[in-house]
Design an enzyme around this catalytic site. Structure first.
Site, PDB file in Angstrom:
ATOM      1  N   SER A   1      -0.008 -18.510  -2.059  1.00  0.00           N
ATOM      2  CA  SER A   1      -0.029 -20.081  -1.659  1.00  0.00           C
ATOM      3  C   SER A   1      -1.784 -20.488  -2.195  1.00  0.00           C
ATOM      4  O   SER A   1      -2.477 -19.788  -2.478  1.00  0.00           O
ATOM      5  CB  SER A   1       0.160 -20.266  -0.238  1.00  0.00           C
ATOM      6  OG  SER A   1      -0.930 -19.532   0.524  1.00  0.00           O
TER       7      SER A   1
ATOM      8  N   ALA B   1      -4.098  -1.960   1.366  1.00  0.00           N
ATOM      9  CA  ALA B   1      -2.923  -2.602   2.031  1.00  0.00           C
ATOM     10  C   ALA B   1      -1.941  -1.786   2.571  1.00  0.00           C
ATOM     11  O   ALA B   1      -1.936  -1.130   3.847  1.00  0.00           O
ATOM     12  CB  ALA B   1      -2.595  -3.642   1.005  1.00  0.00           C
ATOM     13  N   ARG B   2      -0.903  -1.591   1.634  1.00  0.00           N
ATOM     14  CA  ARG B   2       0.281  -0.702   1.937  1.00  0.00           C
ATOM     15  C   ARG B   2       0.480   0.045   0.951  1.00  0.00           C
ATOM     16  O   ARG B   2       0.509  -0.343  -0.410  1.00  0.00           O
ATOM     17  CB  ARG B   2       1.378  -1.437   2.483  1.00  0.00           C
ATOM     18  CG  ARG B   2       1.326  -1.845   3.955  1.00  0.00           C
ATOM     19  CD  ARG B   2       1.604  -0.670   5.046  1.00  0.00           C
ATOM     20  NE  ARG B   2       1.415  -1.066   6.405  1.00  0.00           N
ATOM     21  CZ  ARG B   2       0.367  -1.215   6.988  1.00  0.00           C
ATOM     22  NH1 ARG B   2      -0.836  -0.664   6.520  1.00  0.00           N
ATOM     23  NH2 ARG B   2       0.288  -1.306   8.291  1.00  0.00           N
TER      24      ARG B   2
ATOM     25  N   GLU C   1       3.433   7.902   3.103  1.00  0.00           N
ATOM     26  CA  GLU C   1       2.374   8.701   3.872  1.00  0.00           C
ATOM     27  C   GLU C   1       2.904   9.256   5.400  1.00  0.00           C
ATOM     28  O   GLU C   1       3.866   8.656   5.812  1.00  0.00           O
ATOM     29  CB  GLU C   1       1.370   7.841   4.018  1.00  0.00           C
ATOM     30  CG  GLU C   1       1.469   6.828   4.958  1.00  0.00           C
ATOM     31  CD  GLU C   1       0.172   5.781   5.039  1.00  0.00           C
ATOM     32  OE1 GLU C   1      -0.102   5.243   4.091  1.00  0.00           O
ATOM     33  OE2 GLU C   1      -0.308   5.644   6.320  1.00  0.00           O
TER      34      GLU C   1
ATOM     35  N   HIS D   1      -5.744   6.720   5.377  1.00  0.00           N
ATOM     36  CA  HIS D   1      -5.277   5.582   6.147  1.00  0.00           C
ATOM     37  C   HIS D   1      -6.590   5.336   7.293  1.00  0.00           C
ATOM     38  O   HIS D   1      -6.197   5.184   8.679  1.00  0.00           O
ATOM     39  CB  HIS D   1      -4.047   5.708   6.700  1.00  0.00           C
ATOM     40  CG  HIS D   1      -3.585   4.450   7.031  1.00  0.00           C
ATOM     41  ND1 HIS D   1      -2.294   3.957   6.914  1.00  0.00           N
ATOM     42  CD2 HIS D   1      -3.967   3.219   7.340  1.00  0.00           C
ATOM     43  CE1 HIS D   1      -1.898   2.724   7.252  1.00  0.00           C
ATOM     44  NE2 HIS D   1      -3.110   2.144   7.448  1.00  0.00           N
TER      45      HIS D   1
END
Ligand code: DGY
Length: 324
Positions: free
Chosen positions: A182, A242-243, A272, A290
């Site tokens: 956005s 992030a992921r 993971e 992580h």
């Protein structure tokens, strides 16, 4: 009667104690991730389930659950990302899902910057060299990296963590460019002297560091794929806090091996804690387990945030961080 609450992993002691004062709490003494079957059983036994990213609340975990056999009313996720929870199933069963935004933005941004510096300045390689007694001393041509100060920093996803990371990048005199689905408020962009570009491709082709701060889940799976990696400069780096699923790791291995990009820094991995074994063989990638939110104050703050959401829910109020 106190509400029955289960924590799927061990949490900071202060939070566990606070929860135990208010609820009938079950702790997972083994601290092992729960299987979808165990999660399904927990949803039949507890009023609230408090999971982490390691609990796979897939559609399978909700299989066979109906309004008649489910007890759980709220899933209070310990973490900001919730792509491990099937929100459609939660909605179907009228379960509230909450997360923990804000409190971990700074620490996660710190790890993105750590990865950027380690990858660009070869921190991991350097440490491995010293620890393995391979270092033969200073010389002008030794372990030459890439300059970070003044380079261009690309942010994918300009939410809280993306903005905190950009703030740190500005501290290195970097130019910030942003891709966000956005339109970002003009005043926010101008406070970073940042430019928003229209496409991920445009961002990838124009930056020295591409740092990922978008959500995971189906919509962003393999957002960074072979096509995007091919657009990146050979001198550039990919940073992922992030992921894991946001990056196609097979394509990344090819890009790192063939010099399509200079390097990468990864804190998260698809599937993971397993990771693509080819990554382990490459010197030009920095790998962390992580660690984004892993500081004592942040991990406590995340727990108290879950606790606040739970208290609001059980008082009949709308939880501040409700996502569905
Ligand atoms: C988060 O908060 O999303 C962290 O990645 C741990 O889940």
């Amino acid at each position: 009667m106190k509400a029955k609450v289960i924590l799927t992993r061990r949490w900071p002691t202060a939070v566990e104690q606070q929860l135990a004062e208010q609820y009938d709490v079950t702790l997972n003494d083994t601290d092992e991730p729960m299987s979808p079957e165990q999660l399904r059983a927990a949803m039949q036994e507890y009023d609230a389930v408090l999971p982490t990213v390691t609990d796979r609340f897939t559609a399978e975990a909700f299989d066979g659950l109906t309004a008649d056999n489910i007890r759980t009313k709220i899933i209070g996720n310990y973490g900001v990302g919730f792509s491990h929870i099937d929100l459609d199933s939660a909605k179907r069963l009228n379960i509230a899902v909450t997360n923990t935004p804000d409190v971990l933005s700074e620490c996660t941004a710190d790890i993105a910057i750590l990865l950027m510096l380690m990858a660009a300045r070869r921190g991991g390689e350097g440490e491995r060299e010293v620890r393995s007694n391979q270092w033969t001393g200073w010389r002008p041509t030794h372990m030459i990296g890439h300059k970070v100060s003044g380079a261009t920093f690309g942010v994918v996803g300009f939410g809280r963590i993306g903005q905190e990371t950009a703030r740190r990048a500005k501290g290195f005199g970097m130019n910030v460019r942003v891709f966000n689905r956005s339109k970002v408020d003009a005043a926010v962009l101008s406070s970073f002297e940042a430019t928003q570009v229209d496409t991920l491709a445009e961002l990838a082709a124009s930056v020295d560091f591409l740092s990922l701060h978008c959500p995971g889940g189906a919509a962003n799976t393999h957002l960074i794929n072979a096509d995007i990696l091919k657009l990146m400069k050979p001198s550039s780096f990919l940073i992922n806090t992030a992921r894991g699923e946001v990056v196609d790791d097979k394509a990344l291995v090819v890009a790192l091996k063939t010099g399509q990009i200079a390097g990468a820094g990864l804190d998260v991995f698809e599937g993971e804690p397993a990771l693509n074994p080819d990554l382990l063989k490459l010197e030009n990638v920095v790998l962390l387990p992580h660690l984004g939110s892993a500081t004592a104050t942040t991990r406590e703050a995340m727990g108290f945030r879950v606790s606040d959401n739970l208290a609001q829910y059980f008082r009949g109020e709308e939880p501040t961080d409700r996502v569905v």
